[in-house]
Design a protein around this motif. Structure first.
Motif, PDB file in Angstrom:
ATOM      1  N   PRO A  65       0.802  -1.230   0.000  1.00 29.62           N
ATOM      2  CA  PRO A  65       0.000   0.000   0.000  1.00 29.62           C
ATOM      3  C   PRO A  65       0.833   1.278   0.000  1.00 29.62           C
ATOM      4  O   PRO A  65       0.525   2.225  -0.723  1.00 29.62           O
ATOM      5  N   GLY A  66       1.900   1.305   0.785  1.00 25.24           N
ATOM      6  CA  GLY A  66       2.754   2.495   0.820  1.00 25.24           C
ATOM      7  C   GLY A  66       3.482   2.722  -0.491  1.00 25.24           C
ATOM      8  O   GLY A  66       3.590   3.858  -0.970  1.00 25.24           O
ATOM      9  N   ILE A  68       2.482   1.672  -3.449  1.00 24.39           N
ATOM     10  CA  ILE A  68       1.449   2.073  -4.413  1.00 24.39           C
ATOM     11  C   ILE A  68       1.167   3.570  -4.276  1.00 24.39           C
ATOM     12  O   ILE A  68       1.185   4.310  -5.268  1.00 24.39           O
ATOM     13  N   THR A  69       0.901   4.014  -3.061  1.00 25.54           N
ATOM     14  CA  THR A  69       0.590   5.424  -2.823  1.00 25.54           C
ATOM     15  C   THR A  69       1.727   6.333  -3.263  1.00 25.54           C
ATOM     16  O   THR A  69       1.505   7.320  -3.971  1.00 25.54           O
ATOM     17  N   HIS A  70       2.941   5.992  -2.879  1.00 24.82           N
ATOM     18  CA  HIS A  70       4.075   6.853  -3.203  1.00 24.82           C
ATOM     19  C   HIS A  70       4.323   6.899  -4.706  1.00 24.82           C
ATOM     20  O   HIS A  70       4.574   7.970  -5.271  1.00 24.82           O
ATOM     21  N   HIS A  72       2.118   6.459  -7.068  1.00 24.90           N
ATOM     22  CA  HIS A  72       1.023   7.259  -7.640  1.00 24.90           C
ATOM     23  C   HIS A  72       1.291   8.751  -7.479  1.00 24.90           C
ATOM     24  O   HIS A  72       1.051   9.537  -8.390  1.00 24.90           O
ATOM     25  N   GLN A  73       1.773   9.144  -6.307  1.00 20.54           N
ATOM     26  CA  GLN A  73       1.989  10.558  -6.016  1.00 20.54           C
ATOM     27  C   GLN A  73       3.223  11.128  -6.699  1.00 20.54           C
ATOM     28  O   GLN A  73       3.235  12.288  -7.079  1.00 20.54           O
ATOM     29  N   ASP A  81      -3.340  -1.746  -7.975  1.00 17.71           N
ATOM     30  CA  ASP A  81      -3.528  -2.525  -6.755  1.00 17.71           C
ATOM     31  C   ASP A  81      -4.021  -3.908  -7.187  1.00 17.71           C
ATOM     32  O   ASP A  81      -5.111  -4.046  -7.728  1.00 17.71           O
TER      33      ASP A  81
END
Length: 162
Positions: A65-66, A68-70, A72-73, A81
């Protein structure tokens, strides 16, 4: 796993291309990495093996999850996901690695999985696959399960799989 401790499972990043309904594994990275190193390896692999159409599938477990988020940002990488699905498309949360292999083993036996013959990772990869489920680690085999499942859904392009 987000660790440099070799008692835990390593991170596996598998890069493959699908051509004529055959999965061609072009690179495997199997290391004990922390999340920043995972992100850097993904970026390097997309630059080396992919393009703007590439997709990076990441399991939403552990560091997933981390990462993926990073990504994306901070990047334009197409991060997805990923969760295993059964033949109906329903998400399967508890299916074990052995059951997932049974879904693609016949395809591999039929020649729908190709591996680079002389790559530095090939012998370790083949050893894990042929000794599965008794191999020390099962992560390359499990990542191959993900690639083979995804390959059954598409027939074009290049994808980088984590």
């Amino acid at each position: 796993a987000q660790t440099e401790n070799e008692k835990n499972a390593p991170t596996v990043i598998l890069c493959y291309a699908i051509k004529d309904r055959i999965v061609h594994i072009v690179n495997i990275t199997r290391k004990w990495l922390l999340s920043t190193a995972i992100e850097n390896q993904i970026k390097a692999d997309v630059m080396m093996y992919g393009d703007y159409r590439s997709k990076v599938y990441i399991e939403p477990k552990s560091t997933g999850p981390g990462v993926i988020t990073h990504l994306h940002q901070e990047t334009d990488i197409n991060v997805i996901d990923y969760e295993f699905r059964d033949h109906t498309g329903a998400i399967v949360r508890q299916q074990n690695k052995e059951l997932r292999v049974y879904g693609w083993a016949p395809k591999a036996e039929a020649g729908r999985l190709k591996v680079l013959k002389d790559a530095p990772w090939t012998s370790e990869y083949i050893e894990e696959i042929v000794t599965f489920p008794n191999s020390i680690y099962k992560d390359q085999t499990d990542t191959t399960s993900m690639a083979m499942e995804l390959a059954s859904q598409v027939n074009y392009g290049y994808e980088v799989r984590v």
